[in-house]
Design a protein around this motif. Structure first.
Motif, mmCIF file in Angstrom:
data_model
loop_
_atom_site.group_PDB
_atom_site.id
_atom_site.type_symbol
_atom_site.label_atom_id
_atom_site.label_comp_id
_atom_site.label_asym_id
_atom_site.label_seq_id
_atom_site.Cartn_x
_atom_site.Cartn_y
_atom_site.Cartn_z
ATOM 1 N N UNK A 139 4.735 8.676 4.077
ATOM 2 C CA UNK A 139 3.676 7.727 4.391
ATOM 3 C C UNK A 139 4.250 6.335 4.616
ATOM 4 N N UNK A 170 3.315 5.731 -2.559
ATOM 5 C CA UNK A 170 3.073 7.043 -1.948
ATOM 6 C C UNK A 170 4.389 7.751 -1.666
ATOM 7 N N UNK A 181 -4.674 -0.923 11.749
ATOM 8 C CA UNK A 181 -5.078 -1.645 10.544
ATOM 9 C C UNK A 181 -5.911 -0.730 9.639
ATOM 10 N N UNK A 193 0.803 -1.235 0.000
ATOM 11 C CA UNK A 193 0.000 0.000 0.000
ATOM 12 C C UNK A 193 0.830 1.277 0.000
ATOM 13 N N UNK A 194 2.108 1.223 0.397
ATOM 14 C CA UNK A 194 2.813 2.483 0.683
ATOM 15 C C UNK A 194 3.900 2.860 -0.311
ATOM 16 N N UNK A 226 -4.324 4.409 3.932
ATOM 17 C CA UNK A 226 -3.167 4.720 3.084
ATOM 18 C C UNK A 226 -3.323 4.065 1.724
ATOM 19 N N UNK A 263 1.581 -3.207 15.204
ATOM 20 C CA UNK A 263 0.620 -4.312 15.097
ATOM 21 C C UNK A 263 1.331 -5.629 15.418
ATOM 22 N N UNK A 279 -5.713 2.445 9.562
ATOM 23 C CA UNK A 279 -4.735 3.414 9.048
ATOM 24 C C UNK A 279 -4.086 2.900 7.759
ATOM 25 N N UNK A 280 -3.634 1.634 7.787
ATOM 26 C CA UNK A 280 -3.010 1.056 6.593
ATOM 27 C C UNK A 280 -4.001 1.004 5.435
#
Lengths: 324, 291
Positions: A113, A109, B273, A105-106, B279, A124, B275-276
């Motif tokens: 981020x 970006x 979670x 996902x990052x 993103x 987590x 938050x991810x």
């Protein structure tokens, strides 16, 4: 793999072998232990530097990869009797999976981020390690039985540990060197310089950044197994905290991130300082090393961006041209 | 489990108000100056400590710490801007992240050396006074935190909308205004940056006081708060007060739901979670301008 690399590796290997051996022969096992830690932290900082130095990504979550390695190999050994020599590769694979979760996902970006996402993922992982106590021992952690069997990645003599740590450092240095001089390295440098321009000549940042991240995660996890075996004890608040990740990046950035020797210099500086503080103040002042680390990183960012290694190189070059 | 739901929703919303104020300073520095303050959680931590010591040593009402923490927070903001942020600004976002990370490390180290790692609760009667509204029970400390937070956020919002200095600060943000044009029309850009971080410090000082009335403090507590605030600022979107407030409330509720599903202390798993997920799906947040 040219002769330049062999020369550099030999320059690291010769003192890396000789110094701990001398202290070992003199019976100074504690010093050998500290040297082993220096090798280990230099190794971790180099791992971290694969994503920062080559891909320009600031990771605050490397403790999670470290923990993946430590927990995977230890759980495999405790529950199934699998030797950590094999378990560490399973840990590496687990870290690669985690890196995919962080990266996917990052990596498209902006870098900021990515930094924040790595903290979130690492937290987590830490909370899950606390929660899944049937597997991880929760807050109490896991204790490895003492076997003293090299087949189970355990050694009696601290000198042997220092050899393993040195070997890891040399292998990673060789890999770093190979990256620097490969197509991947060139692509990463292009991506770091100007993403859009790189994409326009067919270098797609996402793929290369992901490769750097996966490699970094794998090697960090191998380090996690080493750490678990060396200390014989893993716990979330030792191995999985954000502070741990920050320590890794401070070692790398203080030493210097442009060349693979930089993180080694960072590890020598910070670990020696830490031991000196411990010797001077004793264990009572738990926060003292954090203050020193904080001051160092502020000074480096402001006065020697690029790290101590670059600063020294520049100073030496300046001195030479000045005396001529 | 279901009967706990109204309690969790209302409690989360009330808590979320304080979360929004706690994140405001981070959002201001980020949105206006592109400075991501990695010492933000430690700014909160230090004003929680100051609330604790003022209450314990002088037997004061904890809310008397607010003016002290406003002054102290403003001072930290000023010093940080002058010595940590402004000198490395040309190094980009990374340089300021690392510079403020150094401050965070120093602050954790100093508080740990001074006061050990013992968690400390600020003794006060507000947190012990519970008010029942139907099936929902809330402490007076939480309600006060919500009321003061909403007032403070409104006040700062009006400052930016109405006051000339507020408008000048917004003009220097390249998200909302344009720093070069701002400089051309005679706005002192360095001064507005300093004001921004002072304002960030002040709002964080108030938030720290409020949080200190119902949450324990220890040297590492800032890490949790930094992370919560990062999530809120990203979720809300840069440059939007409304987004920030809504994000604060959402995170408060998420944390409660997470605790309900996963057990107390694990509620943050759900927050991180989500938050991810944000993103991945909508990196500019709920109401943010394009970053």
């Amino acid at each position: 793999m040219g002769s330049a690399l062999l020369k550099k590796l030999a320059l690291m290997a010769a003192p890396g072998l000789a110094i701990p051996l001398l202290f070992r022969l003199a019976g100074q096992t504690y010093v050998v232990y500290v040297i082993t830690l220096i090798f280990f932290w230099a190794y971790l900082a180099q791992c971290w530097n694969i994503v920062w130095g080559y891909a320009g990504l600031l990771s605050f979550g490397h403790a999670a990869f470290l923990g993946m390695g430590a927990y995977t190999s230890t759980i495999l050994f405790l529950n199934y009797g699998i030797s950590p020599w094999i378990g560490m590769f399973a840990g590496g694979a687990a870290a690669i999976l985690l890196a995919l979760v962080v990266g996917y996902p990052t990596l498209r970006l902006r870098g900021v981020y990515f930094a924040l996402a790595t903290i979130a993922v690492a937290e987590i992982v830490r909370l899950l390690a606390l929660k899944l106590d049937f597997l991880t021992g929760g807050a109490l952690g896991l204790l490895l039985p003492i076997t003293r069997s090299p087949l189970l990645f355990q050694f009696d003599d601290i000198f042997h540990w220092s050899l393993i740590a040195l070997a890891m450092l040399l292998i990673l240095s060789a890999v770093s060197h190979a990256i620097e001089n490969s197509k991947l390295g060139m692509a990463l440098r292009a991506v770091r310089g100007e993403e859009e321009a790189a994409a326009s000549i067919g270098i797609y940042p996402f793929r290369y950044k992901m490769m750097a991240l996966l490699m970094s995660a794998f090697f960090t996890a191998i380090g996690g197994t080493f750490f678990a075996q060396l200390t014989g004890y893993i716990r979330p608040d030792i191995i999985l905290t954000v502070e741990r990740s920050e320590e890794i990046l401070i070692v790398a950035l203080v030493g210097g991130t442009g060349a693979f020797i930089g993180p080694v210099i960072g590890a020598i500086i910070l670990l020696s300082l830490r031991q000196a503080i411990l010797a001077l103040l004793g264990g009572g002042y738990a926060g003292a090393h954090l203050i020193i680390y904080g001051i160092l990183i502020i000074l480096v960012v402001r006065f020697m961006p690029g790290g101590v290694y670059y600063y020294l190189m520049r100073a030496i070059a300046g001195f030479r041209s000045g005396t001529r | 489990m279901l009967e706990a739901l109204p309690q969790i929703l209302i409690f989360g919303l009330i808590l979320g108000g304080a979360y929004a104020l706690a994140s405001l300073g981070l959002g201001l520095a980020w949105g206006i100056m592109h400075v991501i303050n990695f010492a933000h959680g430690e700014w909160i931590m230090i004003s929680m400590y100051s609330t604790y010591w003022l209450t314990v040593l002088f037997g004061l009402d904890p809310y008397f710490a607010i003016p002290v923490n406003i002054a102290f927070g403003g001072l930290i903001g000023f010093l940080s801007q002058r010595h940590l942020v402004e000198p490395v600004l040309k190094g980009g976002a990374t340089a300021t992240i690392l510079s403020t990370l150094g401050l965070s490390s120093i602050m954790i180290g100093v508080t740990q050396a001074l006061w050990k790692s013992t968690p400390r609760n600020t003794p006060n009667w507000y947190v012990e006074t519970a008010l029942g509204i139907g099936p929902v029970r809330l402490s007076l400390a939480h309600l006060m935190a919500f009321a003061i937070s909403i007032s403070a956020i409104t006040f700062i919002y009006l400052f930016f909308k109405r006051a000339l200095i507020g408008k000048a600060i917004l003009a220097t943000s390249d998200l909302i205004g344009d720093p070069e044009v701002a400089g051309l029309v005679g706005i002192d850009v360095v001064r507005t940056r300093t004001l921004t971080l002072i304002l960030a410090g002040v709002s964080t000082g108030v938030a720290g006081t409020l949080i200190g009335t119902f949450y324990y403090v220890y040297p590492y507590v800032g890490l949790t708060w930094s992370l919560i605030c990062f999530v809120i600022v990203v979720l809300g979107g840069l440059g939007s007060f409304k987004g920030l407030l809504i994000a604060g409330l959402i995170v408060g509720v998420l944390e409660g739901l997470g605790s309900l599903a996963l057990g107390a202390a694990y509620g943050y798993i759900l927050v991180y979670a989500v938050f991810l997920l944000i993103l991945y799906l909508r990196p500019r947040g709920l109401m943010g301008r394009r970053a």
